[in-house]
Motif scaffolding. Structure first.
Motif, mmCIF file in Angstrom:
data_model
loop_
_atom_site.group_PDB
_atom_site.id
_atom_site.type_symbol
_atom_site.label_atom_id
_atom_site.label_comp_id
_atom_site.label_asym_id
_atom_site.label_seq_id
_atom_site.Cartn_x
_atom_site.Cartn_y
_atom_site.Cartn_z
ATOM 1 N N GLY A 172 0.694 -0.774 0.232
ATOM 2 C CA GLY A 172 0.164 0.104 0.065
ATOM 3 C C GLY A 172 0.396 1.088 -0.291
ATOM 4 N N SER A 173 0.473 2.191 0.276
ATOM 5 C CA SER A 173 0.597 3.644 -0.452
ATOM 6 C C SER A 173 0.074 4.851 0.740
ATOM 7 N N ALA A 174 0.568 6.458 0.414
ATOM 8 C CA ALA A 174 -0.391 6.611 1.199
ATOM 9 C C ALA A 174 -0.531 8.167 0.340
ATOM 10 N N TRP A 201 -4.814 6.141 3.182
ATOM 11 C CA TRP A 201 -4.563 5.202 3.353
ATOM 12 C C TRP A 201 -4.626 4.085 1.928
ATOM 13 N N THR A 202 -3.665 3.396 0.897
ATOM 14 C CA THR A 202 -4.003 3.012 -0.438
ATOM 15 C C THR A 202 -3.467 1.218 -0.141
ATOM 16 N N ARG A 203 -4.650 0.784 -0.659
ATOM 17 C CA ARG A 203 -4.450 -1.153 -0.833
ATOM 18 C C ARG A 203 -3.199 -1.135 -1.923
ATOM 19 N N SER A 204 -2.351 -2.159 -1.406
ATOM 20 C CA SER A 204 -1.738 -3.017 -2.675
ATOM 21 C C SER A 204 -2.392 -2.551 -3.664
ATOM 22 N N THR A 219 10.421 3.357 1.350
ATOM 23 C CA THR A 219 9.652 1.838 2.046
ATOM 24 C C THR A 219 10.159 2.648 3.223
ATOM 25 N N SER A 220 9.821 1.544 3.956
ATOM 26 C CA SER A 220 9.710 1.396 5.041
ATOM 27 C C SER A 220 8.458 -0.367 5.484
#
Length: 281
Positions: A172-174, A201-204, A219-220
Motif C-alpha cells: 500500500g501507499s499513502a 491510505w491506499t491498498r496494495s 519504503t518502510s
C-alpha cells in the motif's frame, strides 16, 4: 482522552517509595508502540514504570535503557498488576480496559489520532499537562518547530522539487491527508501518490505500482517490520521496480508507527534523500 487525566504530578512523578505511601499507583505506563514515543519524549526516565511489549522489537527505536523496563499492553489484568498512576494508550485502544482501570483508581490518557504536526503538538501538550511536564512538552515542540523551519530553508535552497512515492511492505501507499504525506511535504517533496488523486491510505495495487513514476521511492517496515502474509510488496514482482529504484530510501519503521514526536526524524531522513538525489543529478 479521559476526563481523569487531572491527577496531580506529585502522585504521578514522585519517587516510587513516596508515591506508594500516598496511593497504590505510581509512574507512567505506555500500552502501545505509538504511546511509547510520546511517553519517552515527555516523561522523565525515573517516572516511566512500563513501556509497551513492542519496545524491544526491531520495529521500535526506543533507547537501550528503556528496553529493560516492565512490558505493558492494552490488557486490564496486566495493567492492574503494573499499577501505574497513569496509563497512556494509542488512539482507540483504551475502551473497556480504560474504564476498568479508572474504576480501580488508575488514570487513563488516550492519544488523539494525528496526521499532521499540529495534532502531534496537541498530543504533546495534553500529555505534558496530564503528567505535570508542560515545560518538557513545550521544549519538544520547540525542537520540532526549529527542525521544520530548517527543512523549509533547505527546500528553498534547492533548484528542483522531487516527486516522491511511499511504498509500505504491504504494497500500500499513502495519499493526501496522511502523516506520510505530511513528512514528505515537510521535507520539501511532492507526494506523487497524492498528486495522482489518492486520499488517505491506499491498498496494495500491483497495476498502479507498474505505472508509478517517482524521483525517489520511500519504503518502510521492510527491514524492521513484522512478518506477515499481507507483506505483498516483498513477494509480488510488480513491486520489484520500485524496490530496485536507484533513489530508494528506507525509513526506520519506529520513527512513524503513528504520527508522533519522531515524525520529524522521518521527515529529516526524507530531506537527506532529497539532497542526495539533487547532488547526484
Amino acid at each position: 482522552m479521559s476526563a481523569c487525566v487531572s491527577a496531580t504530578a506529585s502522585l504521578l512523578l514522585a519517587p516510587q517509595g513516596l508515591a506508594q505511601e500516598a496511593a497504590p499507583h505510581a509512574g507512567v505506563a505506555s500500552a502501545s508502540l505509538c504511546a511509547d514515543a510520546y511517553v519517552l519524549a515527555v516523561v522523565p526516565m525515573e517516572s516511566i514504570s512500563a513501556l509497551s511489549w513492542q519496545v524491544d522489537q526491531p520495529v521500535s527505536v526506543a533507547p537501550s535503557w528503556s528496553r529493560g523496563l516492565p512490558k505493558a499492553w492494552p490488557d486490564a489484568a496486566r495493567l492492574l498488576e503494573l499499577a501505574p498512576a497513569l496509563t497512556v494508550f494509542a488512539t482507540g485502544e483504551a475502551g473497556r480496559t480504560g474504564r476498568l482501570l479508572e474504576r480501580s483508581g488508575q488514570t487513563v490518557f488516550e492519544l488523539v489520532w494525528a496526521d499532521d504536526f499540529d495534532a502531534v503538538r496537541g498530543n504533546l501538550r495534553a500529555l505534558g499537562a496530564a503528567t505535570g511536564q508542560a515545560e518538557a512538552a513545550d521544549a519538544v515542540i520547540a525542537d520540532i518547530d526549529a527542525r521544520l523551519a530548517e527543512m523549509v530553508r533547505r527546500a528553498e535552497a534547492r533548484a528542483r522539487t522531487p516527486r516522491i512515492a511511499y511504498l509500505s511492505v504491504s504494497g500500500g501507499s499513502a495519499g493526501a491527508g496522511t502523516y506520510i504525506d505530511t513528512a514528505i511535504v515537510a521535507a520539501g517533496g511532492i507526494n506523487v501518490v497524492a498528486e495522482n488523486g489518492a486520499v488517505g491510505w491506499t491498498r496494495s495495487d500491483p497495476e498502479f505500482a507498474l505505472t508509478l513514476e517517482a524521483d525517489i521511492v520511500l519504503t518502510s517496515f521492510f527491514i524492521d517490520g513484522y512478518a506477515s502474509t499481507f507483506n505483498r510488496a516483498r513477494r509480488h514482482a510488480a513491486y520489484r521496480r520500485l524496490l530496485d529504484h536507484p533513489e530508494r530510501a528506507e525509513i526506520p519503521a519506529g520513527l512513524w508507527p503513528c504520527a508522533g514526536p519522531r515524525l520529524v526524524d522521518a521527515a529529516e531522513l526524507i530531506a537527506d534523500a532529497i539532497d542526495a538525489w539533487e547532488d547526484g543529478a
